[in-house]
Design a protein around this motif. Structure first.
Motif, PDB file in Angstrom:
ATOM      1  N   THR A   1       0.830  -1.205   0.000  1.00 22.86           N
ATOM      2  CA  THR A   1       0.000   0.000   0.000  1.00 22.86           C
ATOM      3  C   THR A   1       0.862   1.252   0.000  1.00 22.86           C
ATOM      4  O   THR A   1       0.607   2.201  -0.753  1.00 22.86           O
ATOM      5  N   VAL A   2       1.894   1.259   0.835  1.00 26.87           N
ATOM      6  CA  VAL A   2       2.803   2.406   0.884  1.00 26.87           C
ATOM      7  C   VAL A   2       3.478   2.614  -0.476  1.00 26.87           C
ATOM      8  O   VAL A   2       3.597   3.744  -0.962  1.00 26.87           O
TER       9      VAL A   2
ATOM     10  N   THR B   1      -2.347   6.832   6.629  1.00 27.77           N
ATOM     11  CA  THR B   1      -1.354   6.617   5.571  1.00 27.77           C
ATOM     12  C   THR B   1      -1.614   7.496   4.343  1.00 27.77           C
ATOM     13  O   THR B   1      -0.698   8.190   3.879  1.00 27.77           O
TER      14      THR B   1
ATOM     15  N   ALA C   1       0.656  10.551   2.918  1.00 28.47           N
ATOM     16  CA  ALA C   1       1.116  10.449   1.520  1.00 28.47           C
ATOM     17  C   ALA C   1       0.794  11.724   0.748  1.00 28.47           C
ATOM     18  O   ALA C   1       1.598  12.194  -0.067  1.00 28.47           O
TER      19      ALA C   1
ATOM     20  N   SER D   1       3.951  13.368  10.769  1.00 24.02           N
ATOM     21  CA  SER D   1       3.686  11.959  11.053  1.00 24.02           C
ATOM     22  C   SER D   1       3.066  11.773  12.430  1.00 24.02           C
ATOM     23  O   SER D   1       2.092  11.027  12.598  1.00 24.02           O
TER      24      SER D   1
ATOM     25  N   GLN E   1       4.353   3.130   9.728  1.00 21.34           N
ATOM     26  CA  GLN E   1       4.711   3.372   8.326  1.00 21.34           C
ATOM     27  C   GLN E   1       4.719   4.858   7.966  1.00 21.34           C
ATOM     28  O   GLN E   1       5.462   5.281   7.076  1.00 21.34           O
ATOM     29  N   THR E   2       3.941   5.695   8.662  1.00 21.49           N
ATOM     30  CA  THR E   2       4.004   7.130   8.364  1.00 21.49           C
ATOM     31  C   THR E   2       5.345   7.722   8.793  1.00 21.49           C
ATOM     32  O   THR E   2       5.833   8.669   8.171  1.00 21.49           O
TER      33      THR E   2
ATOM     34  N   MET F   1       7.549   7.114   5.985  1.00 18.11           N
ATOM     35  CA  MET F   1       7.223   7.947   4.825  1.00 18.11           C
ATOM     36  C   MET F   1       7.850   9.339   4.925  1.00 18.11           C
ATOM     37  O   MET F   1       8.115   9.986   3.914  1.00 18.11           O
TER      38      MET F   1
END
Length: 592
Positions: free
Chosen positions: A61-62, A113, A117, A142, A551-552, A555
């Motif tokens: 997904t990322v 997420t 993004a 984040s 995951q953020t 990112m």
């Protein structure tokens, strides 16, 4: 249950990896992949288990969201967001407040997420336009997205999963949509206030890598024209954001042959104005991407190639250049090379003479607008000493902005209402971005940050080793056993355990791993399970201390130009603050 030899080896490898991440300058992806490789060679995990992260839906997904984010940037959505929604703050603290509050609000009802993004390129652009330090903004972005997800049941997938497990265990309806706001909102306030108050000391002061690379770039004089239908018409220089462009300043305005020098910030822009800027090459790219500005050089509009296939290229004139001794207006450069000269630098300094009146000398650097095949065609030409395309210099597709924004909005809504999973929605959005030509296929390939993807995949592999060897379970049971006779002590231990495991495995895996222990503790103490469940939910989202915890964080790791230790400096005290808030508030709302 005792630790097995395999569990000891796994803990040793993970501890070694963390030591390298904190105290060395080796890239995070190399360290973590090496850790997974070592566990595989020791036969602690199989090849399939080592590679399971590469097929993980969250990781995929990322990766797909990188494509969506690039599409938003290339169509001008990012610039619109940074200018319209974030405004023009006076200092870093005001910028952090303007950023964190709306991002936290969005993350209460949207998956964090896609929020991050979308905002990463917008914040990078915003920081550049307002001369802000990007490393002071990316981590707060984040953190705001993470803590915003603690306010509602749908704010995080972890909340939904734990609530489902709670419902299955107790047979009740579980938590309602906004029940978590009792503890989530105080956590948002604490995180926002702490970040704004202490970030100047706890966050690094680094610019973007690109800004560092272009710090000593050649300078040019560039003439831009206000288009007749430009949204800049009727705005002042200050309102249009043209006063304090990084690496670029407005020298004068040519208005129907009348020169306006020492341009005041409140000077109003009119259609047809020619704005003369002086600055470095990267800032020329930024100028070209402003909606409503176009290069005033008439030769540009005579190029045969379409606007979207053009790019900026720098060339250095050699002694063999056949047109030496002629002025630019007499040498028919456009006809010979299908390229228009928009600026000239000599010895790294800008030449103030009008372009057409310049007589070229060997060593002069020309900034050209040309077709995307020019570099390959002229790379080995004896006429030029160097031919180099300027990165990200292709024009922004402003006419596609509304379409790209609609695709992004549809993606977010489809996930929010449960029509599609995050992965499916992102996959569909990326596909539509390519099909509608919001982004080219080649740009889509190049948009994926493979360092981030490898870090996520390797982290999943390490987390799987912790679970497989039983190391995670043994540590959890031992720590819970130390405080089994105190509900508040168990609450504190649950938070510490969940937050600690979230730093090395996914927050969802950490929550699922700890929740059965919370059930056992509530049964042994004969108390209400609900405060324990809520604590696990909040602690799983307190992933501030490591970039691999959420995951953020990954990112923003690259765009913020961070190092692994940067997260620990501010993340550890933030985790403690959120932990204290949770332990104080939860028993007041959900009694034992």
């Amino acid at each position: 249950m005792a630790l097995t030899p395999e569990a000891f080896q796994t803990l040793a490898v993970i501890a070694f990896c963390f030591g390298l991440l904190v105290f060395s300058r080796y890239p995070a992806d190399a360290i973590l992949v090496a850790g997974v490789a070592l566990l595989t060679l020791l036969n602690i995990i199989t090849a399939e288990e080592a590679l399971v992260g590469m097929s993980n839906e969250g990781m995929a997904t990322v990766a797909v969201l990188f494509v969506v984010a690039r599409g938003l940037a290339q169509t001008g959505v990012v610039g619109w967001v940074s200018n319209s929604l974030l405004g023009r703050p006076k200092n870093t603290a005001a910028a952090q407040l303007r950023l964190m509050l709306p991002v936290s609000a969005m993350s209460t009802v949207l998956n964090n997420t896609p929020v991050v993004a979308m905002m990463v390129p917008a914040v990078a652009d915003w920081a550049k336009r307002n001369n802000l330090n990007v490393s002071q903004l990316m981590m707060p972005l984040s953190y705001a997205a993470i803590v915003g997800g603690t306010c509602t049941l749908v704010g995080s997938s972890t909340n939904l999963v734990i609530n489902g497990m709670l419902t299955a265990h107790s047979g009740d309806t579980g938590l309602r949509m906004f029940d978590l706001a009792w503890v989530g909102v105080p956590c948002v306030i604490v995180v926002t206030a702490f970040t704004i108050a202490f970030s100047r000391w706890l966050l690094p002061h680094r610019g973007e890598k690109d800004q560092q690379l272009f710090g000593d770039a050649r300078e040019y004089i560039v003439e831009m024209e206000i288009e007749s239908d430009s949204p800049l018409v009727g705005k002042s220089i200050e309102e249009a954001g043209l006063r304090q462009l990084p690496g670029m300043f407005l020298v004068e305005i040519d208005r129907d042959g009348r020169l306006i020098t020492a341009v005041a910030p409140n000077e109003m822009l009119l259609a047809g104005d020619h704005l003369i800027f002086a600055g470095d090459v990267r800032s020329v790219v930024d100028l070209k991407n402003i909606h409503g500005l176009k290069v005033a050089e008439k030769q540009v509009f005579k190029l045969n190639s379409g606007a979207h296939t053009r790019c900026l290229v720098e060339v250095v004139i050699s002694r063999n250049f056949p047109q030496l001794g002629k002025s630019i207006k007499d040498m028919r450069f456009r006809n010979l090379y299908s390229a228009a000269i928009i600026a000239v630098a000599r010895d790294g300094e800008r030449i103030k003479t009008k372009i057409g009146d310049i007589y070229l000398k060997p060593g002069d650097t020309l900034l050209l607008e040309t077709h995307d095949r020019f570099v390959n065609q002229q790379r080995y030409s004896k006429n030029f000493l160097l031919v180099s395309e300027i990165e990200n210099s292709r024009p922004v597709r402003h006419e596609q902005r509304n379409l790209a924004a609609a695709i992004m909005l549809a993606m977010v809504i489809s996930v929010a209402v449960g029509f599609l999973s995050m992965f499916k929605a992102a996959l569909l959005a990326a596909g539509l971005m390519i099909l509608t030509r919001c982004i080219k296929v080649q740009d889509a390939r190049e948009s994926v940050n493979w360092q981030v993807i490898l870090v996520i995949a390797a982290s999943i592999g390490l987390g799987g080793a912790l679970e497989k060897t039983g190391a995670a379970t043994v540590i959890a049971e031992t720590m819970i056993g130390l405080t089994a006779h105190s509900p508040v002590g168990v609450l504190i231990t649950l938070f510490v355990l969940t937050a600690a495991f979230s730093a090395v495995v996914s927050n969802l895996a950490a929550a699922v791993l700890i929740f059965p222990i919370a059930i056992a503790a509530s049964q042994q103490l004969d108390v209400n399970l609900l405060p324990f469940a809520v604590t696990v939910m909040i602690a799983a989202s307190a992933c501030f201390a490591t970039p691999i915890g959420y995951q953020t964080n990954l990112m923003v790791y690259g765009p913020g130009n961070y190092r692994f230790g940067d997260f620990m400096k501010i993340g550890l005290p933030l985790t403690v603050m959120v932990g204290i808030t949770t332990v104080l508030v939860v028993p007041m709302v959900w009694s034992f």
